[in-house]
Design a protein around this motif. Structure first.
Motif, PDB file in Angstrom:
ATOM      1  N   VAL A 177       7.988   6.891 -10.269  1.00 47.54           N
ATOM      2  CA  VAL A 177       9.230   6.325  -9.743  1.00 47.54           C
ATOM      3  C   VAL A 177       9.175   6.433  -8.227  1.00 47.54           C
ATOM      4  N   TYR A 178       9.182   5.289  -7.564  1.00 49.43           N
ATOM      5  CA  TYR A 178       9.138   5.282  -6.109  1.00 49.43           C
ATOM      6  C   TYR A 178      10.434   4.696  -5.584  1.00 49.43           C
ATOM      7  N   ALA A 179      11.177   5.504  -4.827  1.00 54.22           N
ATOM      8  CA  ALA A 179      12.428   5.065  -4.213  1.00 54.22           C
ATOM      9  C   ALA A 179      12.183   4.804  -2.735  1.00 54.22           C
ATOM     10  N   ASP A 180      12.504   3.624  -2.278  1.00 49.73           N
ATOM     11  CA  ASP A 180      12.286   3.250  -0.885  1.00 49.73           C
ATOM     12  C   ASP A 180      13.095   4.172   0.020  1.00 49.73           C
ATOM     13  N   PRO A 181      12.435   4.915   0.902  1.00 50.63           N
ATOM     14  CA  PRO A 181      13.173   5.856   1.751  1.00 50.63           C
ATOM     15  C   PRO A 181      14.022   5.172   2.814  1.00 50.63           C
ATOM     16  N   GLU A 225       0.830  -1.207   0.000  1.00 50.86           N
ATOM     17  CA  GLU A 225       0.000   0.000   0.000  1.00 50.86           C
ATOM     18  C   GLU A 225       0.864   1.257   0.000  1.00 50.86           C
ATOM     19  N   ARG A 226       1.964   1.224   0.742  1.00 52.60           N
ATOM     20  CA  ARG A 226       2.862   2.386   0.763  1.00 52.60           C
ATOM     21  C   ARG A 226       3.452   2.644  -0.615  1.00 52.60           C
ATOM     22  N   VAL A 227       3.934   1.582  -1.270  1.00 53.52           N
ATOM     23  CA  VAL A 227       4.535   1.747  -2.588  1.00 53.52           C
ATOM     24  C   VAL A 227       3.486   2.165  -3.609  1.00 53.52           C
ATOM     25  N   ALA A 228       2.289   1.556  -3.549  1.00 54.52           N
ATOM     26  CA  ALA A 228       1.233   1.907  -4.497  1.00 54.52           C
ATOM     27  C   ALA A 228       0.813   3.364  -4.336  1.00 54.52           C
ATOM     28  N   ALA A 229       0.704   3.818  -3.081  1.00 52.67           N
ATOM     29  CA  ALA A 229       0.351   5.223  -2.860  1.00 52.67           C
ATOM     30  C   ALA A 229       1.415   6.149  -3.428  1.00 52.67           C
ATOM     31  N   GLY A 230       2.685   5.768  -3.280  1.00 50.85           N
ATOM     32  CA  GLY A 230       3.754   6.596  -3.843  1.00 50.85           C
ATOM     33  C   GLY A 230       3.728   6.613  -5.362  1.00 50.85           C
ATOM     34  N   LEU A 231       3.443   5.469  -5.988  1.00 46.98           N
ATOM     35  CA  LEU A 231       3.417   5.401  -7.452  1.00 46.98           C
ATOM     36  C   LEU A 231       2.239   6.172  -8.036  1.00 46.98           C
ATOM     37  N   LYS A 232       1.168   6.308  -7.272  1.00 47.03           N
ATOM     38  CA  LYS A 232       0.055   7.121  -7.762  1.00 47.03           C
ATOM     39  C   LYS A 232       0.445   8.597  -7.838  1.00 47.03           C
ATOM     40  N   GLN A 233       1.406   9.003  -7.024  1.00 46.00           N
ATOM     41  CA  GLN A 233       1.879  10.377  -7.032  1.00 46.00           C
ATOM     42  C   GLN A 233       3.048  10.579  -7.982  1.00 46.00           C
ATOM     43  N   PRO A 237      17.365  -2.069  -4.896  1.00 48.97           N
ATOM     44  CA  PRO A 237      18.535  -1.230  -4.646  1.00 48.97           C
ATOM     45  C   PRO A 237      19.645  -1.940  -3.892  1.00 48.97           C
ATOM     46  N   ASP A 238      19.334  -3.133  -3.331  1.00 46.55           N
ATOM     47  CA  ASP A 238      20.351  -3.851  -2.563  1.00 46.55           C
ATOM     48  C   ASP A 238      21.196  -4.751  -3.451  1.00 46.55           C
ATOM     49  N   ASP A 239      20.562  -5.623  -4.238  1.00 49.28           N
ATOM     50  CA  ASP A 239      21.344  -6.523  -5.082  1.00 49.28           C
ATOM     51  C   ASP A 239      21.396  -6.102  -6.539  1.00 49.28           C
ATOM     52  N   GLY A 240      20.648  -5.048  -6.906  1.00 47.65           N
ATOM     53  CA  GLY A 240      20.751  -4.493  -8.248  1.00 47.65           C
ATOM     54  C   GLY A 240      19.966  -5.233  -9.313  1.00 47.65           C
ATOM     55  N   THR A 241      19.139  -6.203  -8.966  1.00 48.18           N
ATOM     56  CA  THR A 241      18.367  -6.919  -9.979  1.00 48.18           C
ATOM     57  C   THR A 241      17.185  -6.071 -10.446  1.00 48.18           C
ATOM     58  N   ILE A 242      16.779  -6.287 -11.688  1.00 50.26           N
ATOM     59  CA  ILE A 242      15.657  -5.566 -12.285  1.00 50.26           C
ATOM     60  C   ILE A 242      14.696  -6.585 -12.870  1.00 50.26           C
ATOM     61  N   ASP A 243      13.432  -6.493 -12.497  1.00 51.64           N
ATOM     62  CA  ASP A 243      12.385  -7.352 -13.046  1.00 51.64           C
ATOM     63  C   ASP A 243      11.361  -6.474 -13.749  1.00 51.64           C
ATOM     64  N   LEU A 245      11.750   1.157  -6.660  1.00 54.63           N
ATOM     65  CA  LEU A 245      13.114   0.910  -6.182  1.00 54.63           C
ATOM     66  C   LEU A 245      13.006   0.435  -4.731  1.00 54.63           C
ATOM     67  N   VAL A 246      12.677  -0.839  -4.586  1.00 59.83           N
ATOM     68  CA  VAL A 246      12.370  -1.402  -3.272  1.00 59.83           C
ATOM     69  C   VAL A 246      13.086  -2.739  -3.130  1.00 59.83           C
ATOM     70  N   PRO A 247      13.754  -3.014  -1.991  1.00 60.29           N
ATOM     71  CA  PRO A 247      14.438  -4.305  -1.814  1.00 60.29           C
ATOM     72  C   PRO A 247      13.433  -5.449  -1.700  1.00 60.29           C
ATOM     73  N   GLN A 248      13.830  -6.613  -2.202  1.00 59.09           N
ATOM     74  CA  GLN A 248      12.992  -7.808  -2.141  1.00 59.09           C
ATOM     75  C   GLN A 248      13.686  -8.830  -1.238  1.00 59.09           C
TER      76      GLN A 248
END
Length: 657
Positions: free
Chosen positions: A274-278, A263-271, A347-353, A312-315
């Motif tokens: 590009v959402y970068a994990d703070p 929900e936090r990431v979705a709310a950021g993407l609506k604004q 942002p931790d391991d650099g993978t992109i999906d 941009l969120v760690p998994q």
């Protein structure tokens, strides 16, 4: 001049209007600044990215423990990120918060760093004690509780305890606090083995023991009860002994905690697309962020293009999606409610999906055409702190621009659901998994054990019979008597039986009326029991000696019987007469006295009687063995008529009246 001044004043407004909206916003706050603001609101901050291991509902427990340190304590519970320097992060957070105290960083489930600013607290010693004294599965709350305990002891005691912990656990780790699913499977397997193995072993061994204790009916009643009691005891005791229910200290999260990050990431993407994990280090600078926004706008306006959402969120495995980027992207897409390309950049391991949800893009091209250097990175990306994500995301936008368009929108298939958090750390029931195979193994083990016991008993008794002159008990005879005895066996048995009976008549005047069977047996060996062990006495005579001696012993013990088993006289006393089949070929029958086992065989399996007949070598035919009653001119022919007739036949043969 006035008009010129008004025009100059209007220029800033014109330039401001022409500037992109996102560029007018202040730069995103950094990781340390964001965390400092969270600690300003509450001295304990628990991330929403670890609901499977550390749900946010544990924050009050951390706060309660933090009060016991005796100094202002600030706690950060964050994901374990390889790119984060714990000491540097705590220093930056302290500088921005501007408050002295004990700062503690918990990464995942371990205390990663603790530093005291402006207060006296043995932070390093407490971290050392926690690291050495507790197993890896203790959990963050237990670890923090031990940490606080050491802090409260003071610097001197904490230092001594840390040194003692190093010495004690230098070469080995403390025992684990929880068991895993494989351990529970072993417990279930063992329970199954015991639940069938122990009761069945009791029944089988008791059944074997009953073969020699026909006169002990109590054993038949005790064995089933003991078996049933042992099964009930095992079934009731096993859950008490193996009482573990969870495989870790993790507290089950609530549904709200499981959906908080999405929900936090979705709310950021609506604004902002590009959402970068703070909570994570910044991996895109302002120039790269502007460039990415520009490329996203261009793609959205392109033919067959559409929205692009970059997270941009760690998994991590402890997240709501269990580290599955596809599952995370699908959850975010559902919350945003807008079709588009969803990009998950770690942002931790650099993978992109990259996942397409509802755009006219060739999904197979997206799935199989993306180069590994873009999705996984190369050696340059591995060495860079930011994994060159800015450069690689720019290349990704170029790839999207060049992706073939389709006539209809395409979407990724729904990913498999992540394990239920409520069940992830719950152990299977004890009576499940490997419990069922354990039942079969237990039954097999019981059969094997009873076979070993029977074999060992047979060997030991054989050795004892060879070394000890004590005759065999009456109630074991039907089960131990051979059908084709060797001459050595007959000599040894005749001597032991005759010696034991003679010892009962040490006083010649005692029991004079019971001596006829002893006297008849002595007649067969010329009055010398030792002659039974020496060559010269034929097997038929030795069998007669054994029968007379045993009949005499039975009379002295109050178990006198005139009949002995006509199938095999070595079986001992008989109960009554029965028509039995005496030939394997044809249906020839004889009326013979039979013992209980032979009677059972005659009724249930008549064809088994010929195999139970006592067979002795016929002197006239060499090694050929015949049923004992077919040996001509011998006293054994009188056996089917009773012991009294056998005594008379012996006397007649010896010429005694």
């Amino acid at each position: 001049m006035l008009r010129l001044l008004l025009a100059l004043c209007a220029l800033p407004a014109v330039f401001a209007t022409a500037t992109p909206a996102h560029a007018a916003d202040p730069a995103p706050v950094g990781q340390a600044a964001y965390l400092a603001e969270r600690l300003r609101e509450n001295p304990v901050y628990v991330t929403d990215q670890l609901p499977r291991e550390v749900p946010r509902s544990t924050a009050p427990d951390f706060a309660r423990l933090a009060k016991k340190t005796g100094v202002p304590t600030y706690v950060l519970v964050l994901p374990m990120l390889s790119s984060t320097d714990g000491e540097q992060l705590l220093g930056a957070v302290h500088d921005r918060l501007g408050r002295d105290g004990l700062y503690v960083l918990i990464e995942g489930t371990d205390i990663a760093q603790a530093t005291a600013y402006g207060v006296r607290a043995p932070a390093d010693a407490a971290v050392t004690v926690t690291l050495y004294e507790l197993p890896y599965d203790a959990g963050p709350l237990t670890g923090f509780e031990r940490f606080v305990e050491v802090i409260a002891q003071g610097e001197e005691k904490a230092a001594s305890r840390a040194e003692a912990a190093r010495e004690t656990y230098r070469d080995h780790e403390p025992a684990e606090m929880y068991i895993g699913p494989s351990d529970r499977q072993n417990q279930s397997f063992l329970t199954g083995i015991l639940l069938t193995g122990v009761p069945l072993s009791i029944l089988l061994i008791a059944a074997y023991a009953r073969r020699g204790r026909i006169g002990k009916p109590a054993l038949r009643r005790i064995a089933p009860g003991a078996a049933l009691l042992s099964a009930a005891a095992i079934a009731l005791t096993a859950p008490v002994v193996f009482d573990e229910t969870r495989s870790s200290a993790a507290r089950p999260p609530t549904p709200a905690e499981m959906s908080a990050r999405v929900e936090r990431v979705a709310a950021g993407l609506k604004q902002d697309p590009v959402y970068a994990d703070p909570e994570s280090p910044r991996v895109l600078d302002a120039r790269q962020l502007d460039r990415l926004h520009e490329r996203i706008r261009d793609f959205r306006r392109s033919d067959g293009g559409g929205p692009v959402y970059v997270s941009l969120v760690p998994q991590t495995p402890e997240s709501e999606s269990a580290g599955d980027a596809d599952l995370f992207a699908a959850a975010v897409h559902a919350k945003v409610g807008q079709d588009g390309v969803y990009v998950v950049a770690d942002p931790d391991d650099g993978t992109i999906d990259v996942l397409n949800h509802g755009l006219r893009l060739d999904s197979s091209h997206l799935s199989f055409g993306l180069p590994d250097s873009l999705t996984l990175g190369d050696s340059r990306a591995d060495e860079a702190d930011d994994h060159l994500l800015g450069e690689r995301l720019d290349r990704l936008m170029t790839f999207l621009d060049e992706t073939p368009r389709t006539d209809r929108p395409q979407s990724e298939p729904a990913p498999a659901a992540a394990p239920r958090a409520a069940d992830e750390h719950t152990l299977p029931a004890l009576y499940s998994t490997d419990f069922w195979p354990g039942l079969f193994v237990g039954a097999f083990a019981a059969l094997l054990l009873s076979g070993l016991v029977a074999g060992a008993t047979w060997i030991v008794r054989g050795l004892l019979r060879r070394r000890s002159p004590v005759p065999e008990p009456f109630d074991r005879m039907p089960f131990t008597a051979p059908t084709a005895p060797s001459t050595s066996y007959l000599r040894r048995t005749a001597y032991h039986e005759l010696t034991a009976l003679r010892a009962e008549f040490a006083d010649p005047g005692d029991r004079a009326r019971d001596r006829e069977r002893l006297d008849a047996a002595l007649l067969l060996v010329d009055g010398d029991p030792g002659r039974a062990r020496r060559p010269g006495v034929d097997p038929a005579t030795l069998v007669a000696v054994i029968l007379l001696a045993r009949a005499g012993r039975a009379a002295l013990t109050g178990r006198a019987s005139n009949l002995c088993c006509g199938v095999n006289p070595l079986h001992g006393p008989a109960e009554h007469r029965h028509h039995v089949r005496v030939s394997a070929e044809g249906n020839r029958r004889r009326l013979l006295p039979v013992c209980a086992p032979c009677r059972d065989t005659a009724v249930a399996q008549p064809g088994g009687i010929p195999g139970r007949l006592l067979k002795l070598p016929d002197p006239a035919l060499g090694n050929t063995r015949l049923p004992y009653y077919d040996i001509t001119d011998g006293p054994l022919t009188a056996v089917p008529d009773g012991i009294g007739r056998l005594v008379d036949r012996v006397r007649e043969t010896a010429g005694v009246h």
